[in-house]
Design a protein around this motif. Structure first.
Motif, PDB file in Angstrom:
ATOM      1  N   GLU A  88       0.842  -1.198   0.000  1.00  0.00           N
ATOM      2  CA  GLU A  88       0.000   0.000   0.000  1.00  0.00           C
ATOM      3  C   GLU A  88       0.872   1.241   0.000  1.00  0.00           C
ATOM      4  OE1 GLU A  88      -2.407   1.655   3.556  1.00  0.00           O
ATOM      5  OE2 GLU A  88      -3.902   0.664   2.256  1.00  0.00           O
ATOM      6  N   TYR A  89       0.500   2.216  -0.838  1.00  0.00           N
ATOM      7  CA  TYR A  89       1.224   3.471  -0.963  1.00  0.00           C
ATOM      8  C   TYR A  89       0.214   4.603  -0.899  1.00  0.00           C
ATOM      9  CZ  TYR A  89       4.843   0.339  -2.526  1.00  0.00           C
ATOM     10  OH  TYR A  89       5.754  -0.695  -2.580  1.00  0.00           O
ATOM     11  N   LEU A  90       0.507   5.608  -0.085  1.00  0.00           N
ATOM     12  CA  LEU A  90      -0.380   6.749   0.077  1.00  0.00           C
ATOM     13  C   LEU A  90       0.374   8.021  -0.244  1.00  0.00           C
ATOM     14  CD1 LEU A  90      -1.912   5.795   3.545  1.00  0.00           C
ATOM     15  CD2 LEU A  90      -2.753   5.155   1.269  1.00  0.00           C
ATOM     16  N   SER A  91      -0.289   8.928  -0.939  1.00  0.00           N
ATOM     17  CA  SER A  91       0.332  10.187  -1.325  1.00  0.00           C
ATOM     18  C   SER A  91      -0.691  11.304  -1.172  1.00  0.00           C
ATOM     19  CB  SER A  91       0.821  10.099  -2.777  1.00  0.00           C
ATOM     20  OG  SER A  91       1.461  11.286  -3.173  1.00  0.00           O
ATOM     21  N   PHE A  92      -0.228  12.494  -0.796  1.00  0.00           N
ATOM     22  CA  PHE A  92      -1.111  13.622  -0.556  1.00  0.00           C
ATOM     23  C   PHE A  92      -0.469  14.903  -1.094  1.00  0.00           C
ATOM     24  CE2 PHE A  92      -3.431  11.014   2.398  1.00  0.00           C
ATOM     25  CZ  PHE A  92      -2.464  10.177   2.926  1.00  0.00           C
ATOM     26  N   VAL A  93      -1.221  15.716  -1.803  1.00  0.00           N
ATOM     27  CA  VAL A  93      -0.747  17.031  -2.225  1.00  0.00           C
ATOM     28  C   VAL A  93      -1.849  18.047  -1.983  1.00  0.00           C
ATOM     29  CG1 VAL A  93       0.860  16.136  -3.959  1.00  0.00           C
ATOM     30  CG2 VAL A  93      -1.473  16.707  -4.620  1.00  0.00           C
ATOM     31  N   PRO A  94      -1.498  19.311  -1.794  1.00  0.00           N
ATOM     32  CA  PRO A  94      -2.500  20.329  -1.487  1.00  0.00           C
ATOM     33  C   PRO A  94      -3.496  20.502  -2.622  1.00  0.00           C
ATOM     34  CG  PRO A  94      -0.295  21.125  -0.992  1.00  0.00           C
ATOM     35  CD  PRO A  94      -0.126  19.850  -1.752  1.00  0.00           C
ATOM     36  N   LEU A  95      -4.737  20.733  -2.252  1.00  0.00           N
ATOM     37  CA  LEU A  95      -5.759  21.048  -3.238  1.00  0.00           C
ATOM     38  C   LEU A  95      -5.551  22.461  -3.757  1.00  0.00           C
ATOM     39  CD1 LEU A  95      -8.885  19.574  -1.447  1.00  0.00           C
ATOM     40  CD2 LEU A  95      -7.770  18.672  -3.494  1.00  0.00           C
ATOM     41  N   ALA A  96      -5.811  22.653  -5.049  1.00  0.00           N
ATOM     42  CA  ALA A  96      -5.700  23.979  -5.652  1.00  0.00           C
ATOM     43  C   ALA A  96      -6.806  24.101  -6.685  1.00  0.00           C
ATOM     44  CB  ALA A  96      -4.333  24.185  -6.301  1.00  0.00           C
ATOM     45  N   GLY A  97      -7.744  25.010  -6.476  1.00  0.00           N
ATOM     46  CA  GLY A  97      -8.868  25.138  -7.388  1.00  0.00           C
ATOM     47  C   GLY A  97      -9.672  23.848  -7.379  1.00  0.00           C
ATOM     48  N   THR A  98      -9.990  23.324  -8.561  1.00  0.00           N
ATOM     49  CA  THR A  98     -10.746  22.076  -8.656  1.00  0.00           C
ATOM     50  C   THR A  98      -9.875  20.913  -9.090  1.00  0.00           C
ATOM     51  OG1 THR A  98     -11.344  22.606 -10.947  1.00  0.00           O
ATOM     52  CG2 THR A  98     -12.859  23.320  -9.221  1.00  0.00           C
ATOM     53  N   ALA A  99      -8.571  21.125  -9.196  1.00  0.00           N
ATOM     54  CA  ALA A  99      -7.689  20.071  -9.692  1.00  0.00           C
ATOM     55  C   ALA A  99      -7.414  19.036  -8.617  1.00  0.00           C
ATOM     56  CB  ALA A  99      -6.375  20.674 -10.174  1.00  0.00           C
ATOM     57  N   ALA A 100      -7.382  17.780  -8.993  1.00  0.00           N
ATOM     58  CA  ALA A 100      -6.899  16.698  -8.142  1.00  0.00           C
ATOM     59  C   ALA A 100      -5.654  16.147  -8.823  1.00  0.00           C
ATOM     60  CB  ALA A 100      -7.959  15.620  -7.988  1.00  0.00           C
ATOM     61  N   PRO A 101      -4.467  16.500  -8.337  1.00  0.00           N
ATOM     62  CA  PRO A 101      -3.236  16.308  -9.123  1.00  0.00           C
ATOM     63  C   PRO A 101      -2.733  14.866  -9.158  1.00  0.00           C
ATOM     64  CG  PRO A 101      -2.730  17.290  -7.019  1.00  0.00           C
ATOM     65  CD  PRO A 101      -4.220  17.181  -7.069  1.00  0.00           C
ATOM     66  N   GLY A 102      -3.357  14.037  -9.979  1.00  0.00           N
ATOM     67  CA  GLY A 102      -2.936  12.643 -10.081  1.00  0.00           C
ATOM     68  C   GLY A 102      -1.497  12.488 -10.510  1.00  0.00           C
ATOM     69  N   ASP A 103      -1.041  13.317 -11.450  1.00  0.00           N
ATOM     70  CA  ASP A 103       0.342  13.234 -11.914  1.00  0.00           C
ATOM     71  C   ASP A 103       1.313  13.579 -10.800  1.00  0.00           C
ATOM     72  OD1 ASP A 103       2.210  13.127 -14.445  1.00  0.00           O
ATOM     73  OD2 ASP A 103       2.759  14.956 -13.377  1.00  0.00           O
ATOM     74  N   ALA A 104       1.050  14.680 -10.085  1.00  0.00           N
ATOM     75  CA  ALA A 104       1.949  15.106  -9.011  1.00  0.00           C
ATOM     76  C   ALA A 104       1.991  14.089  -7.884  1.00  0.00           C
ATOM     77  CB  ALA A 104       1.511  16.469  -8.465  1.00  0.00           C
ATOM     78  N   LEU A 105       0.868  13.432  -7.593  1.00  0.00           N
ATOM     79  CA  LEU A 105       0.831  12.426  -6.538  1.00  0.00           C
ATOM     80  C   LEU A 105       1.776  11.272  -6.843  1.00  0.00           C
ATOM     81  CD1 LEU A 105      -3.035  12.450  -6.067  1.00  0.00           C
ATOM     82  CD2 LEU A 105      -1.405  12.978  -4.247  1.00  0.00           C
ATOM     83  N   VAL A 106       1.828  10.863  -8.109  1.00  0.00           N
ATOM     84  CA  VAL A 106       2.726   9.773  -8.511  1.00  0.00           C
ATOM     85  C   VAL A 106       4.166  10.269  -8.600  1.00  0.00           C
ATOM     86  CG1 VAL A 106       3.328   8.208 -10.408  1.00  0.00           C
ATOM     87  CG2 VAL A 106       0.948   8.426  -9.666  1.00  0.00           C
ATOM     88  N   ARG A 107       4.377  11.439  -9.188  1.00  0.00           N
ATOM     89  CA  ARG A 107       5.741  11.959  -9.353  1.00  0.00           C
ATOM     90  C   ARG A 107       6.455  12.110  -8.014  1.00  0.00           C
ATOM     91  NH1 ARG A 107       7.469  11.606 -14.655  1.00  0.00           N
ATOM     92  NH2 ARG A 107       5.792  12.263 -16.050  1.00  0.00           N
ATOM     93  N   ALA A 108       5.713  12.513  -6.987  1.00  0.00           N
ATOM     94  CA  ALA A 108       6.330  12.671  -5.668  1.00  0.00           C
ATOM     95  C   ALA A 108       6.807  11.330  -5.126  1.00  0.00           C
ATOM     96  CB  ALA A 108       5.337  13.312  -4.707  1.00  0.00           C
ATOM     97  N   MET A 109       6.038  10.259  -5.372  1.00  0.00           N
ATOM     98  CA  MET A 109       6.460   8.941  -4.899  1.00  0.00           C
ATOM     99  C   MET A 109       7.680   8.436  -5.653  1.00  0.00           C
ATOM    100  SD  MET A 109       3.511   6.611  -3.406  1.00  0.00           S
ATOM    101  CE  MET A 109       1.947   6.729  -4.285  1.00  0.00           C
ATOM    102  N   LEU A 110       7.794   8.799  -6.924  1.00  0.00           N
ATOM    103  CA  LEU A 110       8.940   8.345  -7.712  1.00  0.00           C
ATOM    104  C   LEU A 110      10.223   9.069  -7.329  1.00  0.00           C
ATOM    105  CD1 LEU A 110       7.310   7.992 -11.265  1.00  0.00           C
ATOM    106  CD2 LEU A 110       7.809   6.177  -9.604  1.00  0.00           C
TER     107      LEU A 110
END
Length: 329
Positions: free
Chosen positions: A132-154
């Motif tokens: 199991e892997y969990l990632s969190f990034v701040p909300l900004a506007g209506t975006a849910a940053p799927g790319d940034a969530l993965v990039r941070a784990m990499l």
């Protein structure tokens, strides 16, 4: 042995990652503060809804895995269910001002099962291996940053190795803690991995690396991992450390990295790197078939870098040379 890792689970963290990966037994790490996430990283690159964000997260990881020879992963309905349960639990916890964890408490709203492995089994996935892997990034506007969530784990050591492992089934859920206190107002990615009972995780045919030729959009720096993979080396994982270069050979082999050179293409300036093997790992979470080259400074955003790597696998020499690019904020 089951390996539990926490990446900066803090009430004040701008980005949090938590990882837990496969087998039996358990261990843990302490929480520590996290640096701020650059605003642009949380504001761009996604469609509006959690479903679209989950699809983007999968597409991002599969693009990186396929290009570099790790093979693609596929969504599995039972693992999706387990991921959804925990994403919903974390969303409720954030609304109540509670930090992230793999563990669920029976007294809390949304409780399903205490551990990731128990939730995967309850969802109907009988596993030989799971993580199991969990990632969190701040909300900004209506975006849910799927790319940034993965990039941070990499942009890590332990999490990078886990996201590129041989488990080919995945479950993905994205939730938005819109109603949480400001410090917890995050996009949440819950990522489950698995190999079904009776099968084995897939091994690469030979030596593979991440990044590799043509990789782009890499996060230029690390956020820090807890437990820290570098405690024995006199420096700490964090924003002063560049995106790691990962080498992986088939399990059971002996990988030794002898030379690693990293050069900023435009200027020709070399970047100092630290060679890192399983023997350097204070947490004993890596195998002898894995190695890293760790840049000792953050990489430049929107830049190209040339990597030159030399070493051996079971005594057979190898050379790898490739160019990759970092994301532009």
């Amino acid at each position: 042995m089951k390996k539990y890792m926490r990446l900066v689970p803090s009430a004040l963290a701008a980005l949090v990652l938590v990882a837990c990966g496969g087998g039996g037994g358990s261990g843990g790490g302490e929480a520590e503060a996290a640096p701020a996430l650059p605003a642009a990283a949380s504001a761009t690159g996604d469609a509006a809804g959690p479903t679209d964000a989950a699809a983007l997260a999968l597409a991002t990881l599969n693009t990186e895995r396929e290009r570099c020879g790790f093979g693609s992963v596929r969504r599995h309905a039972a693992l999706d269910t387990a991921a959804g349960w925990h994403a919903a639990y974390l969303k409720q916890g954030f609304a109540e001002g509670r930090p992230a964890s793999h563990q669920q408490e029976p007294s809390r709203t949304g409780f399903v099962a205490a551990t990731p492995a128990e939730r995967v089994l309850q969802a109907g996935y009988d596993y030989a291996a799971t993580g199991e892997y969990l990632s969190f990034v701040p909300l900004a506007g209506t975006a849910a940053p799927g790319d940034a969530l993965v990039r941070a784990m990499l942009a890590t050591v332990y999490h990078l190795a886990g996201m590129l492992d041989g488990n080919r089934d995945v479950g993905i859920a994205v939730a938005r803690a819109d109603s949480a206190p400001p410090a917890y107002r995050q996009a949440i990615l819950a990522w489950e991995t698995g190999t079904p009972r009776g099968s084995r995780p897939t091994e690469p045919a030979g030596l593979v690396t991440y990044p590799c030729a043509g990789s782009s959009g890499l996060q230029p720096f690390m956020y820090g991992e807890s437990p820290d993979p570098f405690t024995a080396l006199g420096f700490a994982a964090g924003p002063g450390t560049g995106h790691p270069l990962y080498l992986r050979a088939p399990a059971g082999t002996q990988l030794r990295l002898a030379v690693a050179q990293l050069t900023h293409v435009a200027s020709g300036r070399p970047v100092a790197v630290q060679l890192y093997h399983a023997s350097d790992d204070p947490q004993r979470l890596l195998g002898a078939h894995q190695a890293f080259a760790i840049p000792r400074e953050p990489l430049e955003p929107g830049a190209s870098y040339r990597a030159q790597l030399q070493g051996s696998v079971d005594g057979v020499p190898f050379t790898r040379e490739f160019t990759f690019g970092t994301m532009r904020f």
